[in-house]
Design a protein around this motif. Structure first.
Motif, PDB file in Angstrom:
ATOM      1  N   ARG A   1       0.827  -1.201   0.000  1.00  0.00           N
ATOM      2  CA  ARG A   1       0.000   0.000   0.000  1.00  0.00           C
ATOM      3  C   ARG A   1       0.870   1.263   0.000  1.00  0.00           C
ATOM      4  O   ARG A   1       0.560   2.249  -0.665  1.00  0.00           O
ATOM      5  N   ARG A   2       1.974   1.222   0.749  1.00  0.00           N
ATOM      6  CA  ARG A   2       2.899   2.369   0.771  1.00  0.00           C
ATOM      7  C   ARG A   2       3.497   2.623  -0.612  1.00  0.00           C
ATOM      8  O   ARG A   2       3.665   3.782  -1.020  1.00  0.00           O
ATOM      9  N   ARG A   3       3.799   1.532  -1.332  1.00  0.00           N
ATOM     10  CA  ARG A   3       4.348   1.685  -2.690  1.00  0.00           C
ATOM     11  C   ARG A   3       3.316   2.338  -3.612  1.00  0.00           C
ATOM     12  O   ARG A   3       3.643   3.180  -4.436  1.00  0.00           O
TER      13      ARG A   3
ATOM     14  N   VAL B   1       3.617   6.104  -5.554  1.00  0.00           N
ATOM     15  CA  VAL B   1       3.474   6.326  -7.001  1.00  0.00           C
ATOM     16  C   VAL B   1       2.445   7.429  -7.258  1.00  0.00           C
ATOM     17  O   VAL B   1       2.681   8.333  -8.068  1.00  0.00           O
ATOM     18  N   LEU B   2       1.319   7.369  -6.553  1.00  0.00           N
ATOM     19  CA  LEU B   2       0.266   8.382  -6.739  1.00  0.00           C
ATOM     20  C   LEU B   2       0.744   9.758  -6.276  1.00  0.00           C
ATOM     21  O   LEU B   2       0.446  10.773  -6.914  1.00  0.00           O
ATOM     22  N   ARG B   3       1.496   9.796  -5.187  1.00  0.00           N
ATOM     23  CA  ARG B   3       2.031  11.069  -4.684  1.00  0.00           C
ATOM     24  C   ARG B   3       3.018  11.677  -5.677  1.00  0.00           C
ATOM     25  O   ARG B   3       2.951  12.861  -6.007  1.00  0.00           O
ATOM     26  N   ASN B   4       3.941  10.855  -6.170  1.00  0.00           N
ATOM     27  CA  ASN B   4       4.965  11.348  -7.102  1.00  0.00           C
ATOM     28  C   ASN B   4       4.328  11.870  -8.387  1.00  0.00           C
ATOM     29  O   ASN B   4       4.775  12.875  -8.946  1.00  0.00           O
TER      30      ASN B   4
ATOM     31  N   THR C   1      -7.070  16.107 -10.154  1.00  0.00           N
ATOM     32  CA  THR C   1      -7.496  14.706 -10.271  1.00  0.00           C
ATOM     33  C   THR C   1      -6.466  13.780  -9.656  1.00  0.00           C
ATOM     34  O   THR C   1      -6.806  12.842  -8.919  1.00  0.00           O
ATOM     35  N   HIS C   2      -5.174  14.062  -9.920  1.00  0.00           N
ATOM     36  CA  HIS C   2      -4.101  13.213  -9.384  1.00  0.00           C
ATOM     37  C   HIS C   2      -3.927  13.422  -7.880  1.00  0.00           C
ATOM     38  O   HIS C   2      -3.655  12.462  -7.145  1.00  0.00           O
ATOM     39  N   ILE C   3      -4.097  14.665  -7.414  1.00  0.00           N
ATOM     40  CA  ILE C   3      -4.021  14.933  -5.967  1.00  0.00           C
ATOM     41  C   ILE C   3      -5.155  14.205  -5.248  1.00  0.00           C
ATOM     42  O   ILE C   3      -4.960  13.598  -4.187  1.00  0.00           O
ATOM     43  N   GLN C   4      -6.344  14.245  -5.847  1.00  0.00           N
ATOM     44  CA  GLN C   4      -7.510  13.593  -5.245  1.00  0.00           C
ATOM     45  C   GLN C   4      -7.282  12.082  -5.118  1.00  0.00           C
ATOM     46  O   GLN C   4      -7.564  11.481  -4.067  1.00  0.00           O
ATOM     47  N   ALA C   5      -6.756  11.466  -6.177  1.00  0.00           N
ATOM     48  CA  ALA C   5      -6.490  10.020  -6.149  1.00  0.00           C
ATOM     49  C   ALA C   5      -5.468   9.680  -5.067  1.00  0.00           C
ATOM     50  O   ALA C   5      -5.604   8.677  -4.356  1.00  0.00           O
ATOM     51  N   TYR C   6      -4.457  10.532  -4.932  1.00  0.00           N
ATOM     52  CA  TYR C   6      -3.405  10.302  -3.931  1.00  0.00           C
ATOM     53  C   TYR C   6      -3.957  10.420  -2.512  1.00  0.00           C
ATOM     54  O   TYR C   6      -3.707   9.563  -1.658  1.00  0.00           O
ATOM     55  N   LEU C   7      -4.740  11.475  -2.249  1.00  0.00           N
ATOM     56  CA  LEU C   7      -5.263  11.686  -0.898  1.00  0.00           C
ATOM     57  C   LEU C   7      -6.283  10.618  -0.505  1.00  0.00           C
ATOM     58  O   LEU C   7      -6.348  10.206   0.660  1.00  0.00           O
ATOM     59  N   GLN C   8      -7.079  10.175  -1.470  1.00  0.00           N
ATOM     60  CA  GLN C   8      -8.045   9.114  -1.175  1.00  0.00           C
ATOM     61  C   GLN C   8      -7.348   7.826  -0.787  1.00  0.00           C
ATOM     62  O   GLN C   8      -7.807   7.080   0.081  1.00  0.00           O
ATOM     63  N   GLU C   9      -6.218   7.562  -1.409  1.00  0.00           N
ATOM     64  CA  GLU C   9      -5.469   6.344  -1.098  1.00  0.00           C
ATOM     65  C   GLU C   9      -4.708   6.493   0.210  1.00  0.00           C
ATOM     66  O   GLU C   9      -4.495   5.515   0.922  1.00  0.00           O
TER      67      GLU C   9
END
Length: 405
Positions: A220-222, A226-229, A289-297
């Protein structure tokens, strides 16, 4: 009978230079407060003053025969020029010298292997000794100037003429000084963003089915990384933020936008940059969109936008550099590419818009510079010839059209 005692005025003990340097660095850290940008500046100046101390030890102990501890009176109005000359000639440190020697030995070994006993083979010239980069020298000089100005303001350097020291430095550099070194930005910089877009985020659930909780945690951290980067390189590409500004972003600034359906086309975010100057940048819908995906995860209550490894801490500047450098290497982009390249890229797009070029004052505001001179010198050293030609053609008139009846 009254006895009178004569009081003789005792000369105050002269301050020692290195204790004054330490006091200065402590002053910077205390003045920085909670501002991440000011703290970064304070730390970088503290590191620079270590080199200044090194210069004093070598220049004054060896050449001027002054013994430690050094009194502040040894600082004359030639100190900045002497420091500049020393920085221009001295090797940075033993580690860099060793790395350069190792690279030269490796190159020689490769040449010997590729051209065994070839009488016509001419080996390449030896690598030049390592030297401080021009930008590094300017940074070290800036720290030394700030220290001297502070010491003069505190009346610690009564006989020191700071203005004269600056003039001597300027005159001494006039013959051999360099202009700001403009690095060419790779035209394929956007390939870094596309690399992270095409990078598959691991499916933590599928990968760890039937495995231990620890395995699920790491998977999950990996995925989160990826989503954060991916979100980070998109924000850098959109905004041209400095690294310290990026690491200081909070969720509060974009939370309302993230809850909107659909996501807004652009969201205005206020950032605090150098000198505590505030400005507005705009993050695009794609980046949101990418920030949202990262924060949700990520699923944690922290107000930090881009989180680091330690709980409750933001991502480090070094990690942001690594993300960009790793992406550049994978995408085949120039070795000299770092987070600041996105800033140069954005400025060039704004200046080189042939149809509707942005005035330099507006670019200054977007980048958060104190003066348009900085914007011009660093980000727009060469005006687009095509744009100048187009403006000239538009402004030109025939001689007969200029006659006023």
């Amino acid at each position: 009978m009254k006895q009178t005692t004569e009081h003789t005025e005792v000369e105050p003990k002269e301050r020692k230079l290195f204790s004054l340097v330490n006091e200065f660095t402590m002053h910077l850290k205390l003045s920085a407060g909670k501002s991440s940008s000011a703290n970064n500046t304070a730390q970088s100046y503290a590191n620079a003053m270590v080199i200044f101390k090194k210069f004093i030890r070598r220049a004054y102990s060896r050449k001027r025969k002054v013994k430690a501890p050094y009194p502040v009176s040894i600082l004359a109005d030639d100190v900045l020029l002497a420091y500049y000359d020393w920085l221009s000639k001295v090797p940075p440190d033993k580690a860099k010298q060793k790395a350069a020697a190792l690279a030269e030995a490796k190159a020689k070994a490769t040449d010997d292997a590729d051209h065994p006993e070839d009488p016509d083979f001419t080996p390449p010239p030896p690598l030049p000794p390592p030297r401080y980069a021009h930008s590094t020298i300017q940074h070290y000089l800036a720290a030394a100037k700030r220290f001297l100005a502070w010491a003069v303001a505190q009346n610690y350097l009564e006989n020191f003429d700071f203005g004269k020291a600056e003039v001597r430095l300027k005159d001494g550099k006039a013959g051999g000084g360099k202009a700001y070194p403009h690095r060419k930005i790779d035209p394929n910089l956007a390939a870094i963003v596309l690399h992270y877009d095409n990078l598959t985020a691991p499916d933590a659930e599928a990968e760890t089915q039937g495995k231990s909780n620890l395995a699920r945690y790491h998977a999950r951290r990996r995925r989160v990384a990826v989503l954060r980067n991916r979100a980070i390189v998109h924000v850098l590409f959109d905004t041209g933020l400095r690294v310290s500004e990026l690491t200081g972003l909070t969720r509060d600034e974009i939370d309302r936008a993230l809850k909107a359906v659909p996501l807004p086309e652009d969201v205005a975010v206020e950032v605090v940059g150098k000198g505590e100057r505030r400005r507005t940048v705009w993050i695009t819908q794609d980046s949101l969109t990418h920030i949202q995906a990262y924060l949700q995860e990520r699923q944690d209550p922290s107000n930090i936008l881009f989180a680091g490894k330690k709980k409750g801490s933001s991502i480090t500047r070094q990690m942001v550099w690594k993300i960009v450098k790793d992406g550049a290497k994978a995408a085949g982009v120039s070795d000299f590419t770092g987070p600041h390249a996105f800033r140069h890229w954005l400025a060039r797009q704004l200046f080189d818009d042939e149809e509707d070029p942005i005035p330099i004052e507006d670019v200054q505001a977007l980048l958060g510079h104190a003066s348009p001179t900085t914007t011009r010198t660093i980000y727009a050293p060469h005006t687009s010839k095509a744009r100048l030609h187009k403006a000239l053609k538009k402004a030109r008139k025939r001689p007969e059209d200029t006659i006023q009846n």
